[in-house]
Write a protein that holds these residues in place. Structure first.
Motif, PDB file in Angstrom:
ATOM      1  N   LYS A 197       0.832  -1.198   0.000  1.00 27.24           N
ATOM      2  CA  LYS A 197       0.000   0.000   0.000  1.00 27.24           C
ATOM      3  C   LYS A 197       0.872   1.255   0.000  1.00 27.24           C
ATOM      4  CE  LYS A 197      -4.141  -1.723   2.380  1.00 27.24           C
ATOM      5  NZ  LYS A 197      -5.028  -1.551   3.553  1.00 27.24           N
ATOM      6  N   TRP A 198       0.411   2.248  -0.774  1.00 24.94           N
ATOM      7  CA  TRP A 198       1.015   3.571  -0.745  1.00 24.94           C
ATOM      8  C   TRP A 198       0.281   4.441   0.279  1.00 24.94           C
ATOM      9  CZ3 TRP A 198       5.480   5.135  -2.715  1.00 24.94           C
ATOM     10  CH2 TRP A 198       6.024   4.469  -3.813  1.00 24.94           C
ATOM     11  N   LEU A 199       1.040   5.295   0.937  1.00 19.56           N
ATOM     12  CA  LEU A 199       0.467   6.218   1.909  1.00 19.56           C
ATOM     13  C   LEU A 199       1.032   7.609   1.652  1.00 19.56           C
ATOM     14  CD1 LEU A 199      -1.228   6.654   4.522  1.00 19.56           C
ATOM     15  CD2 LEU A 199       0.877   6.209   5.811  1.00 19.56           C
ATOM     16  N   ALA A 200       0.147   8.600   1.496  1.00 23.03           N
ATOM     17  CA  ALA A 200       0.574   9.989   1.344  1.00 23.03           C
ATOM     18  C   ALA A 200       0.864  10.575   2.721  1.00 23.03           C
ATOM     19  CB  ALA A 200      -0.499  10.797   0.631  1.00 23.03           C
ATOM     20  N   LEU A 201       2.033  11.168   2.883  1.00 21.04           N
ATOM     21  CA  LEU A 201       2.463  11.720   4.164  1.00 21.04           C
ATOM     22  C   LEU A 201       2.596  13.241   4.052  1.00 21.04           C
ATOM     23  CD1 LEU A 201       5.195   9.016   4.839  1.00 21.04           C
ATOM     24  CD2 LEU A 201       2.873   9.069   5.766  1.00 21.04           C
ATOM     25  N   ALA A 202       2.979  13.863   5.158  1.00 19.87           N
ATOM     26  CA  ALA A 202       3.106  15.320   5.174  1.00 19.87           C
ATOM     27  C   ALA A 202       4.180  15.788   4.203  1.00 19.87           C
ATOM     28  CB  ALA A 202       3.440  15.792   6.587  1.00 19.87           C
ATOM     29  N   SER A 203       3.861  16.797   3.416  1.00 21.07           N
ATOM     30  CA  SER A 203       4.850  17.370   2.507  1.00 21.07           C
ATOM     31  C   SER A 203       5.914  18.114   3.297  1.00 21.07           C
ATOM     32  CB  SER A 203       4.182  18.312   1.508  1.00 21.07           C
ATOM     33  OG  SER A 203       3.364  17.590   0.614  1.00 21.07           O
ATOM     34  N   ALA A 204       7.108  18.162   2.741  1.00 20.71           N
ATOM     35  CA  ALA A 204       8.238  18.797   3.417  1.00 20.71           C
ATOM     36  C   ALA A 204       8.184  20.311   3.275  1.00 20.71           C
ATOM     37  CB  ALA A 204       9.538  18.265   2.823  1.00 20.71           C
ATOM     38  N   PRO A 205       8.917  21.025   4.128  1.00 27.64           N
ATOM     39  CA  PRO A 205       9.000  22.477   3.983  1.00 27.64           C
ATOM     40  C   PRO A 205       9.516  22.861   2.601  1.00 27.64           C
ATOM     41  CG  PRO A 205       9.931  21.776   6.091  1.00 27.64           C
ATOM     42  CD  PRO A 205       9.668  20.534   5.305  1.00 27.64           C
TER      43      PRO A 205
END
Length: 386
Positions: A197-205
């Motif tokens: 499974k792919w999981l979208a995480l918090a984008s970086a600064p």
């Protein structure tokens, strides 16, 4: 006496010259090289038959520590480069990744995982089917067997791209930033190998960037983290000297901090397409070591990807006080090059890789890369810090 960077030239092989390629190491100390370019925007290892050159889907291996002695009677041959051609199924090249540049690989056990890159006549990012995830099983000495790993949630597959950063930690592959069909990205995704499974995480600064690098490690004060340094966003990063970004896996959050400078040399310079790898050592100077930064592009070429800019040839140790919180206790220390002995010339457009031996010491390796002369290096170097 300050710590010294001890470089050893392991081998040179003209056919191995390349940049924008993938380099990873197995737990047994096998260096694995895949893809890249010798001429700008022309993937290497793209032959359709052995008579035409290196078959597409091939990998090149070098035995760093002689670990193949018990596996293969001709193990001494692996102290030079050995090419493992793909084991072809009945459907032949349909189950083999297309040649590419600007991709990334990580290794879990003795399996190599490939994602992303660009290829084809127009050198556009590969489509979802080709971008990955691909798993390559190293069958010593017969070859490499590739398998396309389909995600169970294909609708969550991250946007295809090249010159991104990747890392593996706790059986998850992390894909970050990079260059899609146009522009650059700051997104972060994880692929769980077990669940597919792919999981979208918090984008970086921001700023968005390509050519950045992640070092995956675990901190006593924060648990598993990804540490980011550098990249390119129309200019070399970071904008604030020495700044790093730290992603906490446990709470899906990025933190930006500026480590303490080296007392004599200040901060490492801004750079992209460089080496930045987890690092540990039993030596006293490295008790709190986290990562090692080396080489990379200092100034981009006016010719873009067709030319070579200028490059660093320095080495920096990033350490952290384990008692401080996630943003505190970080420090940079420059590792001096020796006054005599071999030192590789500056280069960039290369991946760094590291292998940890049984005693707990890191062996950093650097292969290939683009030189200021606009030539691709064919050298394989090992770096240890004394």
């Amino acid at each position: 006496m300050p710590p010294i960077a001890r470089w050893s030239l392991l081998t040179k092989a003209s056919w191995s010259s390349r940049s924008s390629h993938c380099v990873s190491t197995t737990k047994s100390g096998l260096i694995v090289v895949y893809g890249g370019e010798l001429k700008p925007r022309t993937p290497v290892d793209a032959a359709a038959s052995p008579q035409d050159g290196v078959l597409k889907g091939s990998v090149h291996v070098y035995d760093l520590q002689g670990s193949l002695t018990s596996i293969h009677p001709d193990a001494t041959a692996y102290r030079t480069w050995k090419t493992l051609a793909p084991n072809l199924a009945q459907d032949a090249f349909l189950q083999i990744p297309e040649p590419r540049v600007g991709a990334s690989t990580v290794i879990d056990g003795e399996s190599i995982y490939l994602w992303g890159g660009r290829g084809g006549v127009d050198m556009a990012p590969l489509d979802n089917a080709q971008a990955g995830v691909w798993r390559g099983t190293l069958d010593i000495p017969s070859g490499v067997t590739w398998e396309r790993i389909a995600a169970v949630n294909e609708e969550e597959v991250p946007e295809t791209r090249s010159f991104h950063a990747s890392a593996i930690l706790e059986d998850k592959i992390y894909i970050h930033a990079g260059c899609p069909a146009s522009g650059r990205l700051s997104s972060l995704h994880a692929f769980d190998i077990a669940s597919r499974k792919w999981l979208a995480l918090a984008s970086a600064p921001e700023p968005v960037r390509g050519g950045t690098v992640l070092a995956a490690t675990s901190l006593p004060s924060a648990g598993p983290v990804l540490v980011r340094y550098g990249g390119f966003s129309g200019y070399e990063l970071p904008s604030e000297p020495g700044t790093i970004d730290v992603y906490s896996i446990s709470n899906d959050r990025w933190h930006t901090t500026q480590p303490a400078p080296d007392p004599m040399h200040g901060f490492p310079g801004a750079r992209s397409v460089h080496g930045f790898v987890p690092f540990r050592s039993r030596k006293a100077f490295a008790t709190d070591a986290v990562a090692l930064l080396f080489h990379g592009e200092k100034d981009a070429s006016n010719l873009g990807h067709a030319g070579a800019g200028t490059f660093w040839n320095d080495v920096w140790l990033l350490s952290k006080n384990p008692e401080a919180g996630i943003t505190g206790g970080w420090a940079w220390n420059k590792i001096e090059n020796p006054s005599s002995g071999p030192v590789p010339e500056g280069r960039g457009w290369l991946p760094g890789a590291v292998w940890d031996d049984a005693a707990g010491d890191s062996h950093v390796v650097m292969h290939g890369g683009l030189l200021t002369s606009n030539e691709r290096s064919d050298e394989l170097w090992e770096l240890q810090i004394d």
